[in-house]
Scaffold this motif. Sequence first.
Motif, mmCIF file in Angstrom:
data_model
loop_
_atom_site.group_PDB
_atom_site.id
_atom_site.type_symbol
_atom_site.label_atom_id
_atom_site.label_comp_id
_atom_site.label_asym_id
_atom_site.label_seq_id
_atom_site.Cartn_x
_atom_site.Cartn_y
_atom_site.Cartn_z
ATOM 1 N N ALA A 1 4.671 10.249 -6.460
ATOM 2 C CA ALA A 1 5.849 10.537 -7.266
ATOM 3 C C ALA A 1 5.482 10.840 -8.713
ATOM 4 O O ALA A 1 6.198 11.569 -9.406
ATOM 5 N N GLN A 2 4.366 10.310 -9.183
ATOM 6 C CA GLN A 2 3.956 10.490 -10.565
ATOM 7 C C GLN A 2 2.970 11.631 -10.759
ATOM 8 O O GLN A 2 2.486 11.846 -11.863
ATOM 9 N N ALA B 1 0.832 -1.206 0.000
ATOM 10 C CA ALA B 1 0.000 0.000 0.000
ATOM 11 C C ALA B 1 0.862 1.250 0.000
ATOM 12 O O ALA B 1 0.569 2.225 -0.706
ATOM 13 N N THR B 2 1.945 1.221 0.770
ATOM 14 C CA THR B 2 2.837 2.377 0.835
ATOM 15 C C THR B 2 3.502 2.628 -0.513
ATOM 16 O O THR B 2 3.619 3.780 -0.959
ATOM 17 N N ILE B 3 3.945 1.550 -1.158
ATOM 18 C CA ILE B 3 4.567 1.691 -2.478
ATOM 19 C C ILE B 3 3.584 2.296 -3.468
ATOM 20 O O ILE B 3 3.927 3.190 -4.255
ATOM 21 N N THR B 4 2.339 1.817 -3.437
ATOM 22 C CA THR B 4 1.322 2.327 -4.357
ATOM 23 C C THR B 4 1.086 3.815 -4.146
ATOM 24 O O THR B 4 1.050 4.600 -5.100
ATOM 25 N N ILE B 5 0.926 4.199 -2.876
ATOM 26 C CA ILE B 5 0.677 5.611 -2.568
ATOM 27 C C ILE B 5 1.880 6.469 -2.963
ATOM 28 O O ILE B 5 1.735 7.519 -3.607
#
Length: 235
Positions: free
Chosen positions: A166-167, A157-161
């Motif tokens: 970042a994008q 979840a952290t990576i997704t957020i």
Amino acid sequence: MNILNRLFKIGQSEAHAAVNHLEDPINLTEQGLRDLRQDLDKSLHGLAEVKAMAIRARNEGEGFRTKASDYENKAVLLLQRAHKGDMDAAEADRLAGEALLKKAENEAQAARAATDQTKFEHSAAQMDQNVSTLKSTISQWENELRTLKARVTVSTATITINKQLAQLDSSGTVSLLERMKEKIAVQEALAESYGEIAQATKSIDAEIDKALGTTGAGKASADLQALKAKLGYTE
């Protein structure tokens, strides 16, 4: 037993993919737990067999000791009958000797069974300890697996957020929001300017009416006099 090797063991069909793509740690841990449970099943089965052999050796030993005691009693009875004159002494000695040989054979078998029983019980105790260690290890890694799954959920979840954050600039989301804010600000300013223009128009009309004396009650009075004159009511 090498726990780490078992925890990171994977199936034959997945070996190539694991080397090239770094196998999912959850799958690796679950595979390790499956291997440990298989080892536990085998250990429990082996433990049951060894305990069964120890029980059989114990029962055999008891049987041999009982037979040895019976042969000794028979030898005593034979000698007693010969002593009473109920049978030939030489024959009684021969049969009593045979009975004592049988007694010795059964005692030897009983000693062998006792040795086997001790050996099997010792092996069973060691296997029982290994089973306990396996159970403890499985319980520990089941808890670790639950923790790993929770950590993977949080990290995913952290990576997704973070990836979305970042994008944001690259996807134009921030710039789009800024343009919308600027557009709304322009519309608000335009509405305010129209309001000021309308207010200014009203002010100019009021000044003109005032200069002509047609503002408010004055204009109404002039209109009233004109209407009376038209009706012939003027004095």
